[in-house]
Structures are given as C-alpha cells and as structure tokens.
Design a protein around this motif. Sequence first.
Motif, PDB file in Angstrom:
ATOM      1  N   HIS A 138       8.921  -3.187   4.634  1.00 41.92           N
ATOM      2  CA  HIS A 138       7.731  -3.935   4.239  1.00 41.92           C
ATOM      3  C   HIS A 138       8.122  -5.402   4.084  1.00 41.92           C
ATOM      4  O   HIS A 138       9.116  -5.715   3.429  1.00 41.92           O
ATOM      5  N   ALA A 161       7.090  -9.314   2.863  1.00 40.82           N
ATOM      6  CA  ALA A 161       6.234 -10.007   1.899  1.00 40.82           C
ATOM      7  C   ALA A 161       6.678 -11.451   1.753  1.00 40.82           C
ATOM      8  O   ALA A 161       7.874 -11.755   1.802  1.00 40.82           O
ATOM      9  N   THR A 180       2.575  -8.349   3.251  1.00 37.70           N
ATOM     10  CA  THR A 180       1.797  -8.778   2.096  1.00 37.70           C
ATOM     11  C   THR A 180       2.072 -10.250   1.817  1.00 37.70           C
ATOM     12  O   THR A 180       3.231 -10.663   1.767  1.00 37.70           O
ATOM     13  N   LEU A 225       1.478 -12.814  -1.231  1.00 36.86           N
ATOM     14  CA  LEU A 225       1.192 -12.700  -2.654  1.00 36.86           C
ATOM     15  C   LEU A 225       0.301 -13.823  -3.191  1.00 36.86           C
ATOM     16  O   LEU A 225      -0.054 -13.828  -4.368  1.00 36.86           O
ATOM     17  N   ARG A 243       3.019 -10.220 -10.784  1.00 31.39           N
ATOM     18  CA  ARG A 243       2.505  -9.944  -9.445  1.00 31.39           C
ATOM     19  C   ARG A 243       3.584  -9.350  -8.540  1.00 31.39           C
ATOM     20  O   ARG A 243       3.339  -8.382  -7.814  1.00 31.39           O
ATOM     21  N   VAL A 244       4.785  -9.904  -8.595  1.00 31.17           N
ATOM     22  CA  VAL A 244       5.861  -9.397  -7.729  1.00 31.17           C
ATOM     23  C   VAL A 244       6.320  -8.022  -8.199  1.00 31.17           C
ATOM     24  O   VAL A 244       6.612  -7.145  -7.379  1.00 31.17           O
ATOM     25  N   LEU A 271       4.041  -5.488  -6.734  1.00 30.48           N
ATOM     26  CA  LEU A 271       4.368  -5.163  -5.341  1.00 30.48           C
ATOM     27  C   LEU A 271       5.570  -4.232  -5.272  1.00 30.48           C
ATOM     28  O   LEU A 271       5.592  -3.271  -4.499  1.00 30.48           O
ATOM     29  N   GLU A 303       4.640  -0.736  -6.077  1.00 31.31           N
ATOM     30  CA  GLU A 303       3.881  -0.107  -5.002  1.00 31.31           C
ATOM     31  C   GLU A 303       4.775   0.249  -3.814  1.00 31.31           C
ATOM     32  O   GLU A 303       4.653   1.330  -3.234  1.00 31.31           O
ATOM     33  N   ALA A 304       5.662  -0.661  -3.452  1.00 29.62           N
ATOM     34  CA  ALA A 304       6.546  -0.416  -2.310  1.00 29.62           C
ATOM     35  C   ALA A 304       7.717   0.494  -2.655  1.00 29.62           C
ATOM     36  O   ALA A 304       8.222   1.214  -1.804  1.00 29.62           O
ATOM     37  N   SER A 356      -1.584  -5.679  -9.764  1.00 28.22           N
ATOM     38  CA  SER A 356      -1.686  -5.066  -8.441  1.00 28.22           C
ATOM     39  C   SER A 356      -1.558  -6.128  -7.369  1.00 28.22           C
ATOM     40  O   SER A 356      -2.114  -7.224  -7.464  1.00 28.22           O
ATOM     41  N   SER A 357      -0.811  -5.800  -6.323  1.00 23.77           N
ATOM     42  CA  SER A 357      -0.647  -6.723  -5.194  1.00 23.77           C
ATOM     43  C   SER A 357      -1.537  -6.343  -4.030  1.00 23.77           C
ATOM     44  O   SER A 357      -1.513  -7.002  -2.996  1.00 23.77           O
ATOM     45  N   LEU A 395      -1.207  -3.816  -2.033  1.00 24.27           N
ATOM     46  CA  LEU A 395      -0.327  -3.474  -0.917  1.00 24.27           C
ATOM     47  C   LEU A 395      -1.063  -2.621   0.103  1.00 24.27           C
ATOM     48  O   LEU A 395      -0.995  -2.844   1.303  1.00 24.27           O
TER      49      LEU A 395
END
Length: 262
Positions: free
Chosen positions: A26, A28, A65, A67, A83-84, A87, A90-91, A131-132, A134
Amino acid sequence: MAHPDDIEITCAGTLILLKQAGWDVHLATMTAGDLGSMHQPRAEIARIRRREAAASAGILDANYTCLGFSDLTILCDERSKRRVSGLIREARPDLLITPAPVDYMADHEETARIAREAAFASTVPNWKATSSSLSSKRSAKPAPPCDALPVVLYADPLDHIDHFGRRVRAAFVVDVTLVIDVKEQMLAAHESQRSWLRAQHGEDEYLRWMRRTGADRARDFGNKDVRYAEGFVQHLGHGFPKRDVLTPALGKRRVKTLFQSS
C-alpha cells in the motif's frame, strides 16, 4: 512518504520485488504535492498529482492513499499522528518504509518522525486514531489497535547525502536491477514533476536522475552485476522489531547487509 513521487524515487524497486514475492503493498503520501508546480494553482496541481500517484500505484497493483496535508506544513503533532496511526491500523503493515530522518527538507524529516510515532501509537488501546478512509467503503467502526509494531525502515535521503553533503551509509542494500524498468515506469507516471524539478531543483532528465542515484547506491553492493540498488536503515528504538525482514522476503542474492546495530 511525504509527497507523490518520493516513493518511486527512493524505494519503488524494493516494493516491486516484495510484490513479486507475494506481499500486499500500500502506497501513501502525506500531501498531494499541492505546491509542486510553477504554473498551475494549488488545487489543480493537487488533482493532477493525485491522479499521477494513483496511476503509479496501479502499475504495482497497489492501493494509494493521500492523507490530505499540505506541502511545506507537515508537522509531527496530535492531528498528524492520529491520522497516520489510523492508516496504519487499517493497513496493519508488517513493514513500514518512510523517509530518512535526516533529509533535504523538513517535510521528509517530519514524515519520518510522524510515521515512527504513529506506528508506536497504533498499538496503544486507549489511543484514538482518525480514519484515513483507506477502503472505498467507510467502516462503521474504526480499525482496532494493531497487535504489534511493524518493522520500520528509513529509505535513502535524496541524493544519498545529509545536510552537509556527506554521503549517508545504508544498513541494507537491495539489488533492484531486474525491476529498474518497472520503477522507471512508475516514476514516469508523475509527468507533472519533470518540468518542476528542472525549474526548482535544477535537475533535468528526471528518469535518468533516478537511475544515477540507483547506480550510486549499487556501488555499495560490491557486485558488478548489480547496476541499480536502494538503501535502507532500520529503526531500532526501544520496542520496535529488530528482525531483518528484507533478506527472508527477497533472498540473500538481492539483499546485502552492510551493518546492523543491536
């Protein structure tokens, strides 16, 4: 990474090899590169660069993504860490590659600090992440805390030098010779940046510049058949994994360990 095309310049070859080895990848960036034009207004160049970054990720069959931060304003603070870390939750990466902690501009250095701090925070149950988005479908529940910290690798700084022009050593050097053409294809997707780098950085021949830096790092491999390489240093601070993930994933023929502290 901080901006679109940072990934392609510094570590795309290694990501291609990991993808070929069966890893999910992924991509970003902190910003959409909204200041990366001499002519287009910020909103327009940001839209262009998001499309270019997504196209590059598509070559790798990877997600991308942005950001949503702005160029020249990246700062390690509560907002960025939340924020990070969102992510990261989620990842849920096993490996996180981020810029060198000493690089040519603060956006890169702050991104490295944010990524490290957010990785640590991602495992803390009482830490609230943002939440980002993703996935294309927003989940009703935020992603749970990560079970473990990822391995964190710092990619090479631009041109492999520190603030004083001294060449920076790499702990791991990855042979990307066989995938250099795919790396170049990914970088070429960032068409808007060729003219920007020529005007702002004095660097013409965008793609050849990438190859020159790869050839420079390849000297550290000590094998004449290795024409292009990428370098990394592992973050070994308290609590972070100390294991080498590159060699088991890519093999000893493609990864050379120059030094590794413990």
